[in-house]
Design an enzyme around this catalytic site. Structure first.
Site, short mmCIF file in Angstrom:
data_model
loop_
_atom_site.label_atom_id
_atom_site.label_comp_id
_atom_site.label_asym_id
_atom_site.label_seq_id
_atom_site.Cartn_x
_atom_site.Cartn_y
_atom_site.Cartn_z
N GLY A 53 0.86 -1.18 0.00
CA GLY A 53 0.00 0.00 0.00
C GLY A 53 0.89 1.22 0.00
O GLY A 53 1.83 1.29 -0.79
N GLU A 54 0.65 2.13 0.90
CA GLU A 54 1.45 3.35 0.99
C GLU A 54 1.95 3.48 2.43
O GLU A 54 1.15 3.70 3.35
CB GLU A 54 0.58 4.54 0.57
CG GLU A 54 1.27 5.87 0.64
CD GLU A 54 2.62 5.87 -0.06
OE1 GLU A 54 2.70 5.50 -1.25
OE2 GLU A 54 3.61 6.23 0.60
N SER A 55 3.26 3.33 2.59
CA SER A 55 3.81 3.24 3.96
C SER A 55 3.61 4.53 4.75
O SER A 55 3.44 4.49 5.97
CB SER A 55 5.29 2.86 3.92
OG SER A 55 6.03 3.82 3.21
N CYS A 85 6.24 -5.14 0.70
CA CYS A 85 6.36 -3.82 0.06
C CYS A 85 6.22 -2.71 1.12
O CYS A 85 7.13 -2.54 1.93
CB CYS A 85 5.37 -3.71 -1.08
SG CYS A 85 5.87 -2.48 -2.28
N ARG A 114 12.72 3.59 -0.22
CA ARG A 114 11.39 3.62 -0.84
C ARG A 114 11.51 3.93 -2.33
O ARG A 114 12.38 4.68 -2.74
CB ARG A 114 10.53 4.72 -0.21
CG ARG A 114 10.07 4.41 1.19
CD ARG A 114 9.22 5.56 1.72
NE ARG A 114 7.98 5.70 0.99
CZ ARG A 114 7.44 6.87 0.64
NH1 ARG A 114 8.05 7.99 0.94
NH2 ARG A 114 6.31 6.90 -0.01
N ILE A 142 5.65 -3.28 -7.33
CA ILE A 142 4.88 -2.06 -7.62
C ILE A 142 5.46 -0.91 -6.79
O ILE A 142 5.32 -0.90 -5.56
CB ILE A 142 3.38 -2.25 -7.27
CG1 ILE A 142 2.80 -3.45 -8.02
CG2 ILE A 142 2.60 -0.98 -7.59
CD1 ILE A 142 1.40 -3.86 -7.57
N ARG A 143 6.13 0.01 -7.46
CA ARG A 143 6.81 1.12 -6.74
C ARG A 143 7.48 0.59 -5.47
O ARG A 143 7.25 1.07 -4.36
CB ARG A 143 5.82 2.25 -6.42
CG ARG A 143 5.41 3.01 -7.68
CD ARG A 143 4.43 4.12 -7.42
NE ARG A 143 4.93 5.14 -6.50
CZ ARG A 143 5.83 6.07 -6.81
NH1 ARG A 143 6.36 6.11 -8.01
NH2 ARG A 143 6.20 6.95 -5.92
N HIS A 190 5.06 -8.46 -4.01
CA HIS A 190 3.71 -8.73 -3.49
C HIS A 190 3.31 -10.19 -3.69
O HIS A 190 2.56 -10.49 -4.62
CB HIS A 190 2.69 -7.87 -4.24
CG HIS A 190 2.78 -6.42 -3.93
ND1 HIS A 190 2.13 -5.84 -2.88
CD2 HIS A 190 3.46 -5.43 -4.56
CE1 HIS A 190 2.38 -4.54 -2.86
NE2 HIS A 190 3.19 -4.26 -3.86
N GLU A 192 1.13 -11.70 -2.23
CA GLU A 192 -0.33 -11.80 -2.04
C GLU A 192 -1.09 -11.49 -3.33
O GLU A 192 -2.30 -11.71 -3.39
CB GLU A 192 -0.79 -10.87 -0.91
CG GLU A 192 -0.81 -9.37 -1.20
CD GLU A 192 0.56 -8.68 -1.06
OE1 GLU A 192 1.60 -9.38 -1.05
OE2 GLU A 192 0.57 -7.45 -0.97
N1 GLN Z 1 5.92 3.04 -2.58
C1 GLN Z 1 5.11 2.57 -1.50
C2 GLN Z 1 5.55 3.16 -0.17
O1 GLN Z 1 6.51 3.82 -0.09
C3 GLN Z 1 5.10 1.05 -1.40
C4 GLN Z 1 4.43 0.48 -2.62
C5 GLN Z 1 3.71 -0.79 -2.40
O2 GLN Z 1 3.45 -1.23 -1.27
N2 GLN Z 1 3.31 -1.40 -3.49
O3 GLN Z 1 4.91 2.93 0.80
#
Ligand code: GLN
Length: 213
Positions: A53-55, A85, A114, A142-143, A190, A192
């Site tokens: 997700g987004e940390s 991630c 990150r 993913i990113r 990921h 999952e």
């Molecule tokens: N770029 C996201 C972060 O810094 C992590 C990306 C992800 O969990 N797919 O949190």
């Protein structure tokens, strides 16, 4: 005793991100799984998973929900944890290119960067040779973060040669993307999001080992 009570119970932190996919994966591999949103939801869990997700957002929500302190205590007591991630970022000891107010649990002695793979390859897939698996694991990034430092006792189970390095120049080195230390497992990618549950099984074996302790 009801047989289902003997199955490990995994709490999936569900404040933001891909929690439902972890719940489904843990159920497929024979664990019980619940979503965790409040400190009380941690009661009785044998392990936790922190999803992608987004940390930065998750760090904020962990604070406002009271989960950050509750989970810190359980992790300090040896609760097994699997971070994927953004979840890897949250479990790390040090976050590079994080937001100044972003917090992490320091549950595994690694430094992670990150969004390390660069914008042009923000998302990609790769087949990873992985310690403990006979066949490569098809991994979705993913990113994603990568690991720039591993401390004593951290095992690297998979690594990848990135297309660019963190500064975008120079010769890319191999970087760890799946690491384990004690009861903590973290991946840049990921597991999952694919139907291959082998990495969830590796984690469940770690949970079983820590319960037998
Ligand atoms: N770029 C996201 C972060 O810094 C992590 C990306 C992800 O969990 N797919 O949190």
């Amino acid at each position: 005793m009801d047989r289902s009570d003997s199955l490990p119970l995994v709490g999936v932190v569900a404040l933001q991100g891909a929690a439902a996919e972890h719940v489904a994966a843990f159920r497929r591999v024979g664990a019980r799984a619940v979503e965790v949103r409040t400190p009380a939801d941690l009661d009785g869990v044998d392990a936790v998973a922190l999803p992608g997700g987004e940390s930065t957002t998750m760090s904020h929500l962990l604070g406002t929900s009271g989960l950050f302190d509750a989970l810190s205590e359980r992790l300090a007591d040896g609760l097994p944890a699997f971070g994927t991630c953004a979840g890897m970022i949250l479990l790390a000891a040090e976050v590079l290119d994080g937001r100044p107010d972003q917090r992490c649990f320091g549950a595994i002695d690694i430094s992670v960067r990150r969004n390390a793979f660069g914008r042009q390859v923000a998302s990609f897939e790769a087949d990873l040779a992985t310690d403990g698996l006979d066949e490569p694991f098809h991994a979705v990034f993913i990113r994603a973060p990568w690991v720039e430092r591993t401390g004593d006792g951290v095992e690297v189970l998979a690594e990848i040669r990135p297309v660019v390095n963190s500064s975008g120049t120079g010769k890319p080195a191999l970087v760890p993307v799946l690491c384990r230390s004690g009861p903590i497992l973290v991946s840049s990618f990921h597991p999952e999001l694919t139907v291959d549950d082998r990495i969830h099984r590796i984690f469940l074996a770690m949970v079983g080992a820590s319960r037998d302790h």
